[in-house]
Enzyme design. Structure first.
Site, PDB file in Angstrom:
ATOM      1  N   ASP A  32      -7.737  -5.881   3.368  1.00 56.67           N
ATOM      2  CA  ASP A  32      -6.489  -6.275   2.721  1.00 56.67           C
ATOM      3  C   ASP A  32      -6.387  -7.786   2.531  1.00 56.67           C
ATOM      4  O   ASP A  32      -5.323  -8.395   2.736  1.00 56.67           O
ATOM      5  CB  ASP A  32      -5.301  -5.740   3.526  1.00 56.67           C
ATOM      6  N   THR A  61       0.831  -1.197   0.000  1.00 53.69           N
ATOM      7  CA  THR A  61       0.000   0.000   0.000  1.00 53.69           C
ATOM      8  C   THR A  61       0.869   1.252   0.000  1.00 53.69           C
ATOM      9  O   THR A  61       1.902   1.307   0.665  1.00 53.69           O
ATOM     10  CB  THR A  61      -0.932   0.011   1.232  1.00 53.69           C
ATOM     11  N   ASN A  62       0.474   2.244  -0.775  1.00 50.79           N
ATOM     12  CA  ASN A  62       1.188   3.518  -0.873  1.00 50.79           C
ATOM     13  C   ASN A  62       2.611   3.363  -1.422  1.00 50.79           C
ATOM     14  O   ASN A  62       3.471   4.191  -1.158  1.00 50.79           O
ATOM     15  CB  ASN A  62       1.226   4.237   0.483  1.00 50.79           C
ATOM     16  N   ASP A 101      -8.380  -1.814  -7.258  1.00 53.88           N
ATOM     17  CA  ASP A 101      -9.223  -1.047  -6.334  1.00 53.88           C
ATOM     18  C   ASP A 101     -10.656  -0.908  -6.844  1.00 53.88           C
ATOM     19  O   ASP A 101     -11.577  -0.669  -6.055  1.00 53.88           O
ATOM     20  CB  ASP A 101      -8.634   0.346  -6.102  1.00 53.88           C
ATOM     21  N   ASP A 102     -10.851  -1.039  -8.142  1.00 56.57           N
ATOM     22  CA  ASP A 102     -12.192  -0.913  -8.713  1.00 56.57           C
ATOM     23  C   ASP A 102     -13.067  -2.130  -8.429  1.00 56.57           C
ATOM     24  O   ASP A 102     -14.255  -2.124  -8.766  1.00 56.57           O
ATOM     25  CB  ASP A 102     -12.120  -0.695 -10.222  1.00 56.57           C
ATOM     26  N   VAL A 116      -6.201   9.720   2.495  1.00 57.91           N
ATOM     27  CA  VAL A 116      -7.546   9.707   3.057  1.00 57.91           C
ATOM     28  C   VAL A 116      -8.308   8.536   2.453  1.00 57.91           C
ATOM     29  O   VAL A 116      -8.449   8.440   1.223  1.00 57.91           O
ATOM     30  CB  VAL A 116      -8.293  11.030   2.773  1.00 57.91           C
TER      31      VAL A 116
END
Length: 207
Positions: A56, A12-13, A36-37, A138
């Site tokens: 996750d 992540t990130n 993510d969709d 966010v």
């Protein structure tokens, strides 16, 4: 017509989406599908005994739908709306090659996807850097206190360990602390090598 399916997975990130978008702008006939969709709505995501929503994990995603979307794209990439303008240096022999980048945090632990990849990349980050970046994002729903340490990071380690233990899985691990320019240059060059292989194959066929 030939298709290259490129996996861009990892932490992540870690910069997956940014890297995917930059590659799309540089590569011929390139499109992106984002994992993510395919998240299930919050009401369908399980909650553990600590009150953490278990996002996750594979069960939080409509993975069958994702596989179907990828297979449909492979069957007919030109009908997916992919932009077909190539960079000027694109070789004639690979102008009919379409490239699909699939980006997401959990790509290589789902068996039905594993037969589709031409190349697999996996972005990594050390714990502190990942946690720092996570705080700047966010999310909806927002991370609850302790969520990163209690769920996100342990799941990342779990799935990463599974990959590392699978000797048959050819994955190129990328250091997410490197600059975006360095990562882009490396992956772009690697994909261009794949395109050159296709060019050589096509030349042999037509010779």
């Amino acid at each position: 017509m030939k298709v290259l399916v490129i996996g861009l997975g990892g932490v992540t990130n870690g910069g997956k989406t940014t890297l995917a978008e930059k590659l799309k702008n540089m590569l011929p006939n390139c499109d992106i599908i984002s994992q993510d969709d395919f998240f299930k709505p919050e009401s369908e995501v399980e909650t553990d005994e600590r009150g953490f929503k278990l996002y996750d994990v594979l069960d939080a995603l409509y993975m069958d739908e994702m596989v179907t979307s990828i297979r449909n794209w492979i069957k007919s990439p030109a009908s997916s709306g992919v932009v077909t303008e190539e960079p000027q240096n694109t070789c004639d022999n690979v102008k009919n090659v379409y490239i699909l980048i699939v980006e997401g945090f959990l790509l290589y632990n789902y068996e039905p996807l594993n037969e589709l990849w031409n190349r697999r990349y996996f972005l990594t980050l050390p714990y502190e850097e990942c946690k720092r970046r996570r705080r700047t994002r966010v999310y909806q729903p927002a991370d609850t206190p302790g969520y990163f340490d209690g769920h996100v990071w342990p799941m990342y380690l779990k799935y990463k360990n599974e990959l590392e233990e699978n000797a048959s899985m050819q994955v190129d691990y990328l250091d997410g602390t490197k600059s975006q320019e360095e990562l882009l240059s490396y992956v772009y060059s690697d994909i261009i090598q794949e395109l050159n292989k296709l060019r050589e194959e096509n030349q042999q066929v037509t010779a």
